[in-house]
Motif scaffolding. Structure first.
Motif, PDB file in Angstrom:
ATOM      1  N   SER A  81       0.859  -1.179   0.000  1.00 11.10           N
ATOM      2  CA  SER A  81       0.000   0.000   0.000  1.00 11.10           C
ATOM      3  C   SER A  81       0.895   1.229   0.000  1.00 11.10           C
ATOM      4  N   ASN A  83       1.065   3.491   1.900  1.00 12.05           N
ATOM      5  CA  ASN A  83       1.492   3.897   3.238  1.00 12.05           C
ATOM      6  C   ASN A  83       2.720   3.140   3.715  1.00 12.05           C
ATOM      7  N   ASP A  84       3.038   2.069   3.023  1.00 12.31           N
ATOM      8  CA  ASP A  84       4.175   1.273   3.456  1.00 12.31           C
ATOM      9  C   ASP A  84       5.470   2.032   3.213  1.00 12.31           C
ATOM     10  N   SER A 138       1.542  -2.023   6.711  1.00 11.40           N
ATOM     11  CA  SER A 138       0.205  -2.270   7.248  1.00 11.40           C
ATOM     12  C   SER A 138       0.238  -2.814   8.673  1.00 11.40           C
ATOM     13  N   LYS A 244      -2.259   6.921  17.134  1.00 13.92           N
ATOM     14  CA  LYS A 244      -1.839   7.483  15.857  1.00 13.92           C
ATOM     15  C   LYS A 244      -1.915   8.993  15.888  1.00 13.92           C
TER      16      LYS A 244
ATOM     17  N   ARG B 427       6.987  11.647  12.362  1.00 12.60           N
ATOM     18  CA  ARG B 427       6.368  12.313  11.229  1.00 12.60           C
ATOM     19  C   ARG B 427       7.222  13.469  10.693  1.00 12.60           C
ATOM     20  N   LYS B 484       3.157   6.543  10.842  1.00 10.58           N
ATOM     21  CA  LYS B 484       2.098   6.937   9.919  1.00 10.58           C
ATOM     22  C   LYS B 484       2.643   8.113   9.146  1.00 10.58           C
ATOM     23  N   VAL B 487       0.512  10.680   3.073  1.00 12.72           N
ATOM     24  CA  VAL B 487       0.522   9.929   1.821  1.00 12.72           C
ATOM     25  C   VAL B 487       1.233  10.705   0.720  1.00 12.72           C
ATOM     26  N   THR B 490       4.943   9.829  -0.237  1.00 15.87           N
ATOM     27  CA  THR B 490       5.341   8.504  -0.697  1.00 15.87           C
ATOM     28  C   THR B 490       5.552   8.457  -2.205  1.00 15.87           C
TER      29      THR B 490
END
Lengths: 258, 584
Positions: A81, A83-84, A138, A244, B427, B484, B487, B490
Motif C-alpha cells: 500500500s 502507506n508502506d 500495514s 496514531k 512524522r 504513519k 501519503v 510517498t
C-alpha cells in the motif's frame, strides 16, 4: 549522523540507570530458569556516556521479500500500500555501556541446592556498526540487521598470530554478520568465603564461548534474512486510533533533525 | 572456597543420611555384581580374599566370606568440605564440554561400616567346591563374626581434574593426601587390615572412586542418554548395513584406479618436493578439492559484500599491508590475505551512496543459504504489540526495557540499543526531504539475478506459543506507536512499482538432485577458473595475491561457482565430510 541524540539528558538523570536495572531484575525474576541456574540478577547497569550514532541512509518502498515473508504464514495476505515505508538506517555504537550480571550455578546432587558456584559477568566495551532495515507495512513493523559496515575501530584489532583467534582458526566459514563486533566479557567464578579460597578471574575460553553464543543468537534472530516483527494489529481499534493521533515520542528524548 | 555448600544440609544431618544411603547402595550393588567383586572388597580392606576368589575358580557359586551385605552405619561430616576451582576450560567440541581443575579438602569426617564375615573358611570352601570333590568335610557349623570398622578423623586433600562430558562426569585424582585413624572391632585383625587398606588406597583413588562417581553422574545424564539410545535404536531400524572400514581386496577393486593414481602421485610429489607430474594429477583435479595455497583466490571470488564492493576497500587493504610491514619479518604471512576476510560493507560505499539494497540482501541471503542446513528457515519472530492507551505514553522510554529483555531472554541488555530505532522515524523527520541518489534504488539488470529465492519461513508452533505468552506479558508494559506518514510524500520518493510481488519461489536447492559435477566441469568459464586456481605458480600470481580482484558483478554472474568446494550435500561423493574449506 541524521539524528541528534541528547544523551546528556540521560546522563543527568541519575535514577534512570537504577530504574532500568530494577525493571530488568523484575523481569529476570519472572522468567523460569533451568534447574542448574538460580538467582540470576543484574548487579550493575550503566548506559554510559556515549550516544549511539544513527544515520538515515534511504527511504523507499519495502522490499518484496518482506511482503513475501509476511504472506507466507498469514491467512489474509498483505498487499503493498502507498502507506508502506522502509528506512535504511546505519547504526553505530561504540560506547561505554556496562552491565554486570550475576548468577549461581547449582548442583542438585545429592540433595537439592547442595552446592552452588557463583558466577559474575561484566560486559562492557560494546561496539557495533551495522546497516539496519526498518520497514513498516500495514501495521507490521519489521526490523532486521542487513550487514556490518567496515570500521577501522572495530576491525583488525585481532592479533594475527593468536592461534585461537579468528585468523588462524581452521574450518571457519564466512559469517554473514556479527552485529556485535566488539564486546568485552569479564568473568569471575567462585566467591571468597571469609577470606579463604580463590576466585577464578578472566577465564578466556569461557568469555570467548559466551561471546560466540551471543553472536550466534543475534545472527539467528535479527539478521537478514531473519527479522523481528512487531505486530500492531489490535482488536481495540480505538486505542490504535488514539495513538496514531499523538506524535510518536521517540525513545530517550531523541529529537530528529536532518 | 569458591563453591558454596548448602550449610543447612550439613547442620540438619540430611547430607550425612543421604551419603550413608548412597554408600550402602553402592557397596552392596557392586558386591553382588560378579564382574567387579574386587572393587567392593578392596574398599573394604578385604582385597586379599577377593584375589583368592578369582583363583579358586568356583564357578557354581561365588567364593564369598561375606555373610551379609555391607552396611554403612554412620557417616559424619562435622565440617563443610571445601571445593575450590583452580582452572576452567571450555571447549565447544561435542565430546568434552567443560574441563576444570579443583581442589577438594575435607576434615574430621567419620565413617563406620558393619558387615558379617564367615570365619569357617572350610564351610565356604566346601560350599563352592564341585560335588564330586572328595573327601566330604564335616563343616556344618557356620561361625559368623560381625565386624565393625570405623574410619575417623579422615582428612583428605586432593587436586582433581573434572571433565563434564555428554555422557557423564569424569574425575581423576592427582595429588591425593589422605590420612585417617582406623579402628576395627576385631583387634587381632586391625593391623593387618590397616596395612592392606593403606596399600589399596592408591587403587581406590585411581580406579574405584572415578568409576563410582561416573556411574553416579550418569543418573543425572540418564534422561538424555536414554533419549539418545532411543534415537540410536530408531536409526538402526533402518537396517542399513554400517559402512565397512576394513579394506579388503574386494573393496580395493571398487576404488577408482584413477583416483588412486592421483593420490599416489600426490604423495610422491610431497615426498620428493617435485612438482613434475602433478600438473594434471594434483588434488585439484579431484572435484571439489582445493589446495590451501589457492584458498585466497577462491575466497576472493566468493560472493560476499567485501568482494563485491572490493574497489571501495582500498584504504583498509593498504592499512593491512602497513601492518604487515610493521611486523617486519621476512616470514610471509599468507594468512592475512585471505583468512581475515569478514563479510563487511565498506564504509565508503555508504558515504558515496554506491550501495544497492537488493544486492546486499541478495548476498546475505546466499551466505545464509550456504552456511545453514537446507531445511533451516530464517527465524522471523513475531511480537504482538498492544496499544495501551495514552496513560502509558509519558513512561514509554522506561517501559521499553522489559519488552526487549523479553525478546532475547538470555542475552545481555546492551541490545537495548538496537531496538529503539523503530521509534525514531517520526512524522516530522519523514516529511523532511532526504537526499537520495536516484541510481541507488533502481536495480540494474545483472543484479536482479542474484536476488535469490528467499527461504521460506516456518514458524515453530511451540515457539509461537511461547511468543504469544511473552508478547502478552510485554503488552502490559510496552508501548510502541505505529508509523504513519502523510501519503503525499510517498509517491515522490518511491521508485519501485509497488504493485508487483512475485510468487514465492522455493529454495533453490530443491530435493531433486542436480548433476552438478557435469554441469560444472563442462563450462568453459569454470575450467578457466580452475586452471587459474590450481596452477598459481605457472602464472606467477602467487607472489602478489592481492592484485587480483574480481570486478563487480562477475562474482555474482558465476552463480555456479558457489558449488565448488562448498558443502553441497547433494553431491555424489563425501556424504558426511564436507570438503574444505566450507563446513556447515
Amino acid at each position: 549522523m541524521s539524528f541528534d541524540i541528547h544523551w546528556s539528558n540521560l546522563e543527568s538523570d541519575t535514577r534512570l540507570n537504577e530504574s532500568i536495572k530494577n525493571h530488568l531484575n523484575t523481569y529476570l525474576e519472572s522468567i523460569s530458569l533451568p534447574s542448574y541456574v538460580c538467582n540470576l540478577r543484574i548487579l550493575d547497569f550503566s548506559l554510559g556516556k556515549t550516544a549511539p550514532n544513527i544515520t538515515l541512509r534511504e527511504i523507499s518502498d519495502p522490499l518484496d521479500e518482506l511482503y513475501r515473508g509476511l504472506n507466507e504464514d498469514e491467512p489474509d495476505s498483505i498487499t503493498p500500500s502507498p502507506n508502506d515505508i522502509q528506512f535504511l538506517v546505519e547504526v553505530e555504537y561504540k560506547g561505554d555501556l556496562l552491565v554486570t550480571l550475576a548468577a549461581d550455578l547449582v548442583l542438585n546432587y545429592p540433595s537439592d541446592n547442595f552446592m552452588t558456584l557463583p558466577v559474575k559477568l561484566t560486559i562492557s566495551n560494546v561496539g557495533l556498526h551495522s546497516l539496519c532495515l526498518v520497514a513498516h507495512l500495514s501495521k507490521h513493523l519489521l526490523i532486521s540487521f542487513l550487514c556490518d559496515i567496515s570500521d577501522v575501530d572495530l576491525d583488525g584489532n585481532e592479533s594475527l598470530l593468536d592461534p585461537k583467534g579468528h585468523v588462524l582458526s581452521p574450518r571457519r566459514s564466512l559469517e554473514r554478520i556479527s552485529i556485535i563486533r566488539n564486546m568485552k566479557i569479564e568473568t569471575e567464578i567462585g566467591q571468597q568465603h571469609s577470606g579463604e579460597g580463590s576466585v577464578l578471574r578472566s577465564v578466556g575460553r569461557l568469555e570467548q564461548f559466551l561471546l560466540e553464543i551471543f553472536k550466534d543468537l543475534l545472527r539467528k534472530e535479527v539478521s537478514w534474512p531473519s527479522w523481528i516483527e512487531l505486530d500492531f494489529n489490535d482488536d481495540n481499534e480505538e486505542d490504535l486510533q488514539q495513538s496514531k493521533d499523538t506524535p510518536t515520542t521517540a525513545n530517550t528524548g531523541t529529537t530528529t533533525t536532518n | 572456597m569458591s563453591f558454596r555448600f548448602n550449610s543447612q544440609a550439613f547442620e540438619d544431618n540430611s547430607f550425612n543420611e543421604k551419603i550413608r544411603e548412597k554408600l550402602t547402595q553402592a557397596l552392596n550393588s557392586s558386591s553382588s555384581d560378579s564382574r567387579s567383586p574386587k572393587v567392593t572388597k578392596t574398599t573394604m580392606g578385604e582385597g586379599s580374599t577377593s584375589k583368592k576368589d578369582s583363583g579358586s575358580g568356583g564357578k557354581s557359586r561365588k567364593f564369598d566370606i561375606l555373610k551379609s551385605g555391607i552396611t554403612v552405619s554412620k557417616v559424619n561430616f562435622p565440617t563443610t568440605p571445601q571445593l575450590e576451582i583452580l582452572d576452567l576450560d571450555i571447549s565447544a567440541q561435542p565430546r568434552s564440554l567443560v574441563k576444570g581443575i579443583c581442589k577438594i579438602s575435607c576434615k574430621d569426617a567419620m565413617l563406620q561400616i558393619q558387615t558379617e564375615v564367615e570365619a569357617n573358611l572350610l564351610l565356604v570352601y566346601s560350599e563352592c567346591s564341585p560335588s564330586f570333590a572328595t573327601p566330604n568335610m564335616i563343616c556344618n557349623d557356620s561361625f559368623t563374626i560381625p565386624i565393625t570398622m570405623v574410619f575417623s578423623e579422615i582428612r583428605l586433600e586432593a587436586i582433581t581434574n573434572i571433565f563434564v562430558k555428554h555422557s557423564g562426569i569424569g574425575i581423576s585424582f592427582n595429588d591425593v593426601n589422605l590420612d585417617f585413624k582406623f579402628d576395627c572391632s576385631m583387634k587381632i585383625l586391625q593391623s593387618t587390615i590397616e596395612r592392606r587398606l593403606k596399600n589399596s588406597m592408591h587403587h581406590l583413588f585411581k580406579e574405584v572412586l572415578p568409576s563410582v562417581i561416573f556411574s553416579m553422574s550418569q543418573s543425572l545424564f540418564l534422561s538424555e542418554a536414554a533419549r539418545n539410545q532411543e534415537m540410536h535404536n530408531e536409526s538402526r531400524g533402518d537396517s542399513r548395513p554400517s559402512p565397512r572400514v576394513v579394506l579388503e581386496e574386494s573393496d580395493l577393486q571398487e576404488l577408482s584406479p584413477a583416483n588412486m593414481l592421483r593420490l599416489s602421485t600426490l604423495i610422491s610429489s610431497r615426498q620428493t618436493l617435485s612438482l613434475h607430474g602433478t600438473v594434471l594429477n594434483v588434488p585439484s583435479t579431484i572435484p571439489g578439492c582445493l589446495e590451501r595455497q589457492n584458498l585466497h583466490r577462491f575466497n576472493s571470488r566468493i560472493p560476499s559484500l567485501s568482494n563485491y564492493y572490493a574497489s571501495y576497500k582500498e584504504e583498509e587493504k593498504s592499512r593491512q599491508v602497513e601492518v604487515k610491514k610493521s611486523v617486519g619479518s621476512s616470514v610471509p604471512l599468507p594468512h592475512t590475505s585471505f583468512a581475515a576476510n569478514p563479510n563487511l560493507l565498506p564504509v565508503r560505499t555508504l558515504q558515496e551512496g554506491a550501495y544497492d539494497l537488493p544486492t546486499i540482501t541478495g548476498i546475505q541471503n546466499r551466505i545464509f543459504e550456504r552456511s545453514t542446513d537446507e531445511n533451516e528457515r530464517p527465524r522471523r519472530r513475531k511480537l504482538k504489540i498492544k496499544m495501551s492507551g495514552r496513560k502509558q505514553q509519558p513512561q514509554a522510554p522506561k517501559e521499553e526495557e522489559p519488552k526487549q529483555a523479553e525478546q532475547q531472554p538470555e542475552t545481555e541488555p546492551q541490545q537495548q540499543r538496537l531496538l529503539p530505532t523503530p521509534e525514531i522515524p517520526s512524522r516530522e523527520q519523514a516529511s523532511t526531504p532526504v537526499d537520495i541518489d536516484p541510481t541507488v534504488s533502481t536495480p540494474d539488470s545483472p543484479d536482479t539475478e542474484i536476488t535469490s529465492p528467499k527461504p521460506l519461513s516456518i514458524r515453530n508452533p511451540i515457539l509461537s506459543d511461547v511468543e504469544k505468552m511473552d508478547s502478552e506479558d510485554a503488552s502490559a508494559k510496552s508501548f510502541v506507536a505505529p508509523l504513519k506518514l502523510p501519503v503525499s510524500i510517498t509517491s515522490k520518493y518511491f521508485n519501485y512499482p509497488a504493485d508487483h510481488i512475485s510468487a514465492q519461489t522455493p529454495r533453490r536447492y530443491s530435493p531433486q538432485r542436480i548433476n552438478w559435477e557435469d554441469a560444472l566441469f563442462n563450462t568453459s568459464e569454470l575450467s578457466n577458473l580452475r586452471t587459474s586456481l590450481y596452477s598459481p605458480i605457472a602464472r606467477g600470481s602467487l607472489l602478489n595475491p592481492t592484485k587480483e580482484r574480481p570486478d563487480r558483478g562477475r562474482i555474482l554472474d558465476n552463480r555456479r561457482l558457489s558449488f565448488v568446494g562448498l558443502n553441497f550435500k547433494g553431491g555424489k561423493w563425501g556424504d558426511d565430510d564436507d570438503p574444505p574449506p566450507y563446513s556447515g
